[in-house]
Design a protein around this motif. Sequence first.
Motif, PDB file in Angstrom:
ATOM      1  N   THR A  91       0.835  -1.199   0.000  1.00  0.00           N
ATOM      2  CA  THR A  91       0.000   0.000   0.000  1.00  0.00           C
ATOM      3  C   THR A  91       0.870   1.248   0.000  1.00  0.00           C
ATOM      4  O   THR A  91       0.567   2.223  -0.682  1.00  0.00           O
ATOM      5  CB  THR A  91      -0.917  -0.013   1.232  1.00  0.00           C
ATOM      6  OG1 THR A  91      -1.614  -1.252   1.263  1.00  0.00           O
ATOM      7  CG2 THR A  91      -1.914   1.123   1.183  1.00  0.00           C
ATOM      8  N   SER A 149      -3.505  -8.481   1.093  1.00  0.00           N
ATOM      9  CA  SER A 149      -2.101  -8.304   0.740  1.00  0.00           C
ATOM     10  C   SER A 149      -1.617  -9.615   0.130  1.00  0.00           C
ATOM     11  O   SER A 149      -2.260 -10.659   0.253  1.00  0.00           O
ATOM     12  CB  SER A 149      -1.290  -7.955   1.972  1.00  0.00           C
ATOM     13  OG  SER A 149      -0.948  -9.130   2.676  1.00  0.00           O
ATOM     14  N   GLY A 206       0.756 -11.622   0.892  1.00  0.00           N
ATOM     15  CA  GLY A 206       0.981 -12.704   1.840  1.00  0.00           C
ATOM     16  C   GLY A 206      -0.318 -13.274   2.385  1.00  0.00           C
ATOM     17  O   GLY A 206      -0.463 -14.479   2.574  1.00  0.00           O
TER      18      GLY A 206
HETATM   19  N1  ATP Z   1      -8.360  -2.348  -1.690  1.00  0.00           N
HETATM   20  C1  ATP Z   1      -8.328  -2.736  -0.392  1.00  0.00           C
HETATM   21  N2  ATP Z   1      -9.469  -2.746   0.330  1.00  0.00           N
HETATM   22  C2  ATP Z   1      -9.466  -3.137   1.612  1.00  0.00           C
HETATM   23  N3  ATP Z   1      -8.376  -3.542   2.267  1.00  0.00           N
HETATM   24  C3  ATP Z   1      -7.200  -3.569   1.605  1.00  0.00           C
HETATM   25  C4  ATP Z   1      -7.135  -3.169   0.234  1.00  0.00           C
HETATM   26  N4  ATP Z   1      -5.848  -3.291  -0.159  1.00  0.00           N
HETATM   27  C5  ATP Z   1      -5.159  -3.757   0.897  1.00  0.00           C
HETATM   28  N5  ATP Z   1      -5.974  -3.913   1.955  1.00  0.00           N
HETATM   29  C6  ATP Z   1      -5.550  -4.359   3.289  1.00  0.00           C
HETATM   30  O1  ATP Z   1      -4.567  -3.484   3.722  1.00  0.00           O
HETATM   31  C7  ATP Z   1      -3.573  -4.190   4.459  1.00  0.00           C
HETATM   32  C8  ATP Z   1      -2.207  -3.854   3.888  1.00  0.00           C
HETATM   33  O2  ATP Z   1      -2.044  -4.492   2.648  1.00  0.00           O
HETATM   34  P1  ATP Z   1      -0.689  -4.473   1.833  1.00  0.00           P
HETATM   35  O3  ATP Z   1      -0.944  -5.130   0.545  1.00  0.00           O
HETATM   36  O4  ATP Z   1      -0.152  -3.115   1.812  1.00  0.00           O
HETATM   37  O5  ATP Z   1       0.231  -5.383   2.748  1.00  0.00           O
HETATM   38  P2  ATP Z   1       1.740  -5.798   2.556  1.00  0.00           P
HETATM   39  O6  ATP Z   1       2.494  -5.162   3.637  1.00  0.00           O
HETATM   40  O7  ATP Z   1       2.170  -5.529   1.179  1.00  0.00           O
HETATM   41  O8  ATP Z   1       1.655  -7.352   2.815  1.00  0.00           O
HETATM   42  P3  ATP Z   1       2.382  -8.591   2.076  1.00  0.00           P
HETATM   43  O9  ATP Z   1       3.717  -8.688   2.596  1.00  0.00           O
HETATM   44  O10 ATP Z   1       1.555  -9.744   2.498  1.00  0.00           O
HETATM   45  O11 ATP Z   1       2.293  -8.300   0.629  1.00  0.00           O
HETATM   46  C9  ATP Z   1      -3.935  -5.651   4.337  1.00  0.00           C
HETATM   47  O12 ATP Z   1      -4.494  -6.061   5.550  1.00  0.00           O
HETATM   48  C10 ATP Z   1      -4.955  -5.734   3.244  1.00  0.00           C
HETATM   49  O13 ATP Z   1      -5.902  -6.731   3.500  1.00  0.00           O
END
Ligand code: ATP
Lengths: 290, 257, 239, 364, 342
Positions: free
Chosen positions: B52, C141, C143
């Motif tokens: 994100t 996300s 993961g």
């Molecule tokens: N479009 C969305 N709508 C609702 N929740 C979201 C959305 N995109 C991401 N999230 C939530 O936001 C949180 C952060 O997601 P993000 O993809 O940034 O994680 P990450 O740090 O990249 O994790 P990973 O290492 O697993 O890829 C997660 O809990 C995810 O479920």
Amino acid sequence: MDFPTFLIQCLNAVQYGLLLFLVASGLTLIFGIMGVINLAHGSFYMIGAYMAFALAPLFGDQFILQLLAGIVLSALLGFVLEWIFFSYLYQRDHLQQVLMTYALILVFEEVRSMLFGNDVHGVTAPPWLSGGLSLGGVMTYPVYNLFASAACIVVAIGLYFVVNRTRLGMMIRAGASNRDMVRGLGINIRLLYRIVFAAGVALAALAGMIAAPAASVYPGMGGQILIICFVVVVIGGIGSISGALIASLLVGFVDTFGKVFFAQYSGISVYVLMALILIWRPEGLKSKGY
Amino acid sequence: MHTDAHHSQPLLQAGALTRRFGGLTAVKAVSIDLHVGELHAVIGTNGAGKSTLINMLSGEIAASEGMLKLDGVDATAWPQPKRARAGIGRSYQRTTIFPQFSVLENCRLTAQAALQRPWHLWQSARGCAASVGIAREVLEVAGLAGFAERPAGSMSHGQKRQLEIAMCLATRPRVLLLDEPLAGMGAEEAERMLSLLERLKRDHAILLVEHDMDAVFRVADRITVMVNGEVIASDTPDNIRVNPDVQTAYLGDAHEH
Amino acid sequence: MNTEAAMLDVAGVNTYYGDSHILQGVDLQIPAGRALGLLGRNGMGKTTLIRSLMGYVPMAAGSVRWGGRDVTGWPPEKMARLGIGYVPEGRGIFPNLSVSENLVMSARAGVDGSRAWTYDRVLSLFPRLAERLDNGGAQLSGGEQQMLSIGRALMTNPTLMILDEATEGLAPLIVQEIWRVIGQIRETGISTLIVDRNYRMVLAHTDLAVVLEKGRVVLAGESAALAQDHDALGRYLGV
Amino acid sequence: QNAPIKVGLMLPATGTFANLGTMIENGFKMYVAEQGGKLGGNEVQYFKVDDESDPAKAADNVNKLIKRDQVDVLVGTVHSGVALAMAKAAKESNTLLIVPNAGADVVTGPMCGKNIFRSSFSNWQPAYAMGKVAAERGHKKVMTITWNYAAGNESVKGFVEGFEAAGGKVSQQLNLPFPQVEFQALLTQIASQKPDAVYAFFAGGGAVKFVKDYAAAGLMKSAPLYGPGFLTDGTLEAQGEAAQGMYTTLHYADNLNTPRDNAFRLAFAKAYKVNADVYAVQGYDAAQMLGAGLKAAGGDIKNRDKLVAGMETAVIDSPRGKFKLSPAHNPVQDIYLRQVKGNVNEVKGVAVKALADPAKGCKM
Amino acid sequence: MTSTPLPLAAAPAGASRRGLQASLLPLAVAVLLSLLPSFLSSYGSDLVLRIMVYAIFALSLELLVGTTGLVSLGHAGFFGIAAYVTVLASGDNAASIAWLLPAAMLAAGLYALVTGALSLRTRGVYFIMVTLAFAQMAYFVFHDTPIGGGSDGMFLTSRPVLAAGGVTLLDLEKSSHVYYLALGCLVATYALLAAVLRSRFGHALAGIRINEQRMRAAGYHTYWYKLAAFVLAAMLAGVAGFLMAAKNGAVNPELLSWHESGGVLMMIILGGLGSLRGAVLGAIAFVLLKEFYASSAILGSIAERWQLTLGLTMILFVALMPQGLIGLARRWKRSPEAGHAH
Ligand SMILES: Nc1ncnc2c1ncn2[C@@H]1O[C@H](COP(=O)(O)OP(=O)(O)OP(=O)(O)O)[C@@H](O)[C@H]1O
Ligand SMILES: Nc1ncnc2c1ncn2[C@@H]1O[C@H](COP(=O)(O)OP(=O)(O)OP(=O)(O)O)[C@@H](O)[C@H]1O
Ligand SMILES: [Mg+2]
Ligand SMILES: [Mg+2]
């Protein structure tokens, strides 16, 4: 407009909306959930109406029995149609399905003409539904229309439950997004889709059967309803049953009051509504929920 | 271009970026500076908000709050394409390629972004020497030169991951936002990617999100650790390695070499 | 390797994508209750082998046997019903279903009627998922999606788990947890077929290992032995 | 002996109007068959094109007959928009055209021409007659309702003209988009305004549904429903109870009970196993008109002047009653007042005798 | 896994040779078309003319659907608006093509600019339906208001001409002149679109079709690209609309109906998406099949059942030809170049 008239107009709007929902529900199922853009949906509606016309003499007063027989027949038809015409199209570009359903419209229209001719036919409502209720001395309201509305509500609730709350519904929706993965989980997606398609056809046909006594039965009746049903499905958010219900009612109100207030331009009203809603919410009213 | 710009102003500067999804705050007031010549790793638990964060930096999604500066210029309101052309390049965690196109065309198309000239209707895109040149170059770098004419969709997962990085490089970015570039790559390919990163960081500002800790500790100059949308630590690799909070939240015992 | 009764026995697999001959006579046996690691560089045919034996990709030649029974050419849904839980490369989450729906839709008793893996047990394995139950699959996300994919396969209570890059994108703590679970699964008599880029972990957590190179088996044997064979590892995996 | 006369039938074979097309064709062919397969001593050769009732394709379709089949005379069609395109093409190529149904006023108005004839009616005719009838029946305040398209608007205009000339007042004109059949909202409006009577123009499936809905709303008693004959022609079986007792006006009725009509109906029923209707009559008369012209031209279809003069002066012995053509080539005919009884439109008298279309805008 | 790298870039020389080959067939067809009227009856030329007009229409939609991936069910709106503008702007005396054709195109383009700017907020099926909605609005404006003669449409009192220095070059009252104008327009449209497809613009559109997200991330303002494609497609549809009005000498609201939009969409699907030749093939096949099945001279009374025969034929086509007609042609030739067309 005085108040009682206004109330009656609201009733009209709700009633039209519910009827639209009944036709649109089958479309949501096939189009929204299976991902098949089914232009032939109007034809299934027409088939239902002609089925009512053909079956009515056989069943006489047994209206409910007649509906059931019609549902079974149309589901069978849908099952076979899926098998012959659609089962090998899912992997292909969606537009190929569009072409297929377009061709089916032509075929159904001609087959109808060969079987039933090109006359307009009437179907009489069963005696126990054929009266009218007086509304405040202004006009009477056909009991049959109320029955139709009730049937629509029952279908709406049932469908919502199946699609949202059952594993079957989840599998169907999963299949729309990733067929291969569904197979990898041990689910026979081909059979599943055949059943769903059959259900969609049966819903359209049921709508046709229910509409027949009120609307009569005539060539080209499917084409008229088709576009408005697509409008409903899209406004509601593709694949959303509850969205389709809200959208049907909205369309019912806009259409009804459009006719009252802007008679000259009421043809546009529904499309303006759709354009506005989609510009406001590009994914329809209920894009995520089912 | 700066050669060793560590002490000059950051190339990309993000202040208190926040992103909410409905009730969930995926990223909470995260500030981060990226300098040319420095590789800044962001690690953290799954769902911590790393992707994100990258999405907000690259303009893919809007930040709920916070600001962004590129080269000292306020870029908070810039849409993604503008940021990209200004030099912010990104790769995706989930492979995001053009499966129907050849591998070369995948890179050529992204390279073309800097030389769009849509009104040049008489000139063939394939004949656009500049973009073809860049594309071939990045394919060479990514080790995909032999696959140039293959449809991208027909490659294996790991090969697609390599292509993903190549496409990002083809836009000639100054800032690289890499979301798990090593995921899916075999040991050998990962090795090549790491040495590439070491080369690139000389004249790029790099943000690296990665779960492979061996790799991270090898190439990172600075590490930020995120948990549940918040930064719990931001420090040099050596300090991070021994930080007890980071160990319990993220590293576990696997990396106490 | 051939001495034990193989649960899954794949022999002489030849697979083409169009004109390119990807798999060129691959043999592979997984004995009941054993874990097998499948190694090889990118693009050597690991995924293709899995997709071939699952019935996604037609094999030009070769046979697949399950517990002695010939199941060559069976479609994926029938293979899955034999008791194979499949975690595909790239996760294959249903984006339009919520997390809990993704799990519920795939729930099924194992072939022996066991329901060892329940909704609650999967959620306790991945607490992160429990927090995001109503999220759409597309909004997770990377993961989280991976966890969901593994959890979904577990919900089918399989006798053979196929994990293709199942740890991709998972944080180190979770990866440790996954390997621990794989160990657990092994103890309950479930077989596993594992593809993972972390060859050290694969070799540490499997009984047997097979290395593919350009669509052929170039090495097969006990994992423990292979772990010591630095020569071979260098040659075939580039490490 | 002359070469056979090539008759191009451009009629709907598919879609809503397919049935009307068949009836017209049968009527036409029956007359020719009665003359021993000849008109004015010439063999008749038919060429057919399905016009699909689609005006967008009309120009191409009519050119098939004119250019491909090189017909001597065009006969068609049901849909007004298509008929206009035919008239345009007929003018440009100077082909003889006989319109056997489409009532668009302009065909024998601004679009009129030496080579353009109509064997049916203009929308104005039955509507104007109904206006007079409604006024005579003592209605003061009347509402109208129709689809918002040319035929409907022309019909309502004719009605208003007739009704207001006779002292009535049209209080409101309702319309809805063609070809929608959701009438409930407008019926409610009618009910709330309590008019003395309602004039409606609909056809086919729309007519059936409108009449049924109107009856179901309980309006038949409080505000009798009037319309041109199309509201109840060929639709009575489907309308059933709802249409009983309704009055309509048209240039034909089901039981005129003249020897001419009886003979025609008998022959038609024998030949085609269905009862003749107004469309069959119109087709039949189209053939009669052509026959009369050919006779005057001595069987020479190329002798256009004589042919046209012959058609212009002929008295057509139609099953509907004898008629002549107006200077604009539209029948000058009696408009009957009919009432629905069972499955027939019973004649109740003549609403207006020898009514001629005003042919506004026709310069010939 | 390292295989030997392929020889460097399809050298420009090779590319232009292939380009030349690729344009040989269309050129040959154009020459053939220009000779046809001397062999054909006036009906035959009319048929070919109709096919050409639909081919232009289909090509314009192909840019949108096949290349950019924007499926529109409202394309007839632009076609019809241009046709109406042609008639409304002509007046009683023959207007000049020199400004009438651009005016018609401009009107279609303007409507596309406004509606496209709004519609492009949506995607996929939603986009299909919004385009439909805007076309239906235009349809009802012409159908329900007196502007364009209501449901019966209106006539072109005198067809446009093109004159230069007192010499009349084209007089569309003569159907042969309409024919050659249409042929010219078809060649120009095809050439323009072929150029677009091989240009950077075209490649960017194709990229947007396949992965818009990545295009934005690379630095493309995809919205403007899509809008440009939408407007361009509408203007080309406007060319077809102008020709339609000139050919028929009349316009009618049905020209804007969704049946017309659907029909042209079916043409390009039938022909095979993703290639200009497919669009032309589709137009030819659609018009000819219909013509054939509906001619009673050939098929007798079966001709009245043309919906059945046409429908069944289309079903067979879909079942047997996953790539559309162009796929069939490719299978015959097996030429690798054909596969590259976007
Ligand atoms: N479009 C969305 N709508 C609702 N929740 C979201 C959305 N995109 C991401 N999230 C939530 O936001 C949180 C952060 O997601 P993000 O993809 O940034 O994680 P990450 O740090 O990249 O994790 P990973 O290492 O697993 O890829 C997660 O809990 C995810 O479920
Ligand atoms: N759909 C396809 N069409 C054509 N070739 C393909 C296709 N999928 C894979 N290939 C090719 O087959 C070979 C084997 O691919 P596969 O996906 O099995 O490799 P892998 O061993 O799983 O690699 P990775 O570790 O990168 O996932 C690769 O060279 C790849 O390019
Ligand atoms: Mg991430
Ligand atoms: Mg793989």
